[in-house]
Design a protein around this motif. Structure first.
Motif, PDB file in Angstrom:
ATOM      1  N   LYS A 105     -20.043  75.849   2.796  1.00 44.74           N
ATOM      2  CA  LYS A 105     -19.874  77.020   3.647  1.00 44.74           C
ATOM      3  C   LYS A 105     -20.638  76.856   4.966  1.00 44.74           C
ATOM      4  N   GLU A 106     -21.828  76.248   4.903  1.00 39.11           N
ATOM      5  CA  GLU A 106     -22.628  76.015   6.106  1.00 39.11           C
ATOM      6  C   GLU A 106     -21.897  75.077   7.073  1.00 39.11           C
ATOM      7  N   LYS A 107     -21.211  74.087   6.535  1.00 39.01           N
ATOM      8  CA  LYS A 107     -20.487  73.128   7.373  1.00 39.01           C
ATOM      9  C   LYS A 107     -19.323  73.790   8.098  1.00 39.01           C
ATOM     10  N   LYS A 108     -18.682  74.767   7.454  1.00 40.64           N
ATOM     11  CA  LYS A 108     -17.524  75.458   8.033  1.00 40.64           C
ATOM     12  C   LYS A 108     -17.935  76.350   9.192  1.00 40.64           C
TER      13      LYS A 108
END
Length: 109
Positions: A105-108
């Motif tokens: 989710k952090e990468k998105k």
């Protein structure tokens, strides 16, 4: 030794596991239990004594014949012990899954 240790020791050997597998199909005479093994009858007797000490088998004499039966109850204690570790590892794997989902989710973002 405690029963859990006796049972774990008893099921640790492939010959004893094979004996349990045979007896799980139903009671058998000593000669039928010993027949598949390419070993001395004395060695089979020693395996049976270990299984009996662990409570996994019982012997019954009918005339000259000795019948051996499987007793599954002692395996419940083993199953309970293993189940604690299953819960432990499932918890750890759930933590990993949450960690990697959070990273994804952090990468998105």
């Amino acid at each position: 030794m405690d029963q859990l240790t006796d049972v774990l020791n008893a099921i640790s050997h492939p010959t004893r596991r094979a004996i349990i597998g045979k007896l799980a199909q139903g009671p058998a005479r000593f000669s039928d239990v010993a027949a598949p093994f390419d070993t001395a009858l004395n060695a089979v007797t020693k395996h049976l004594k270990l299984l009996e000490r662990a409570g996994l088998i019982e012997r019954r004499r009918e005339g000259r014949e000795v019948f051996i039966s499987f007793r599954a109850e002692p395996l419940r204690e083993v199953a309970g012990w293993v189940h604690e570790y299953v819960r432990f590892w499932n918890g750890r794997l759930d933590e990993f899954e949450r960690y990697f989902q959070a990273k994804k989710k952090e990468k998105k973002k």
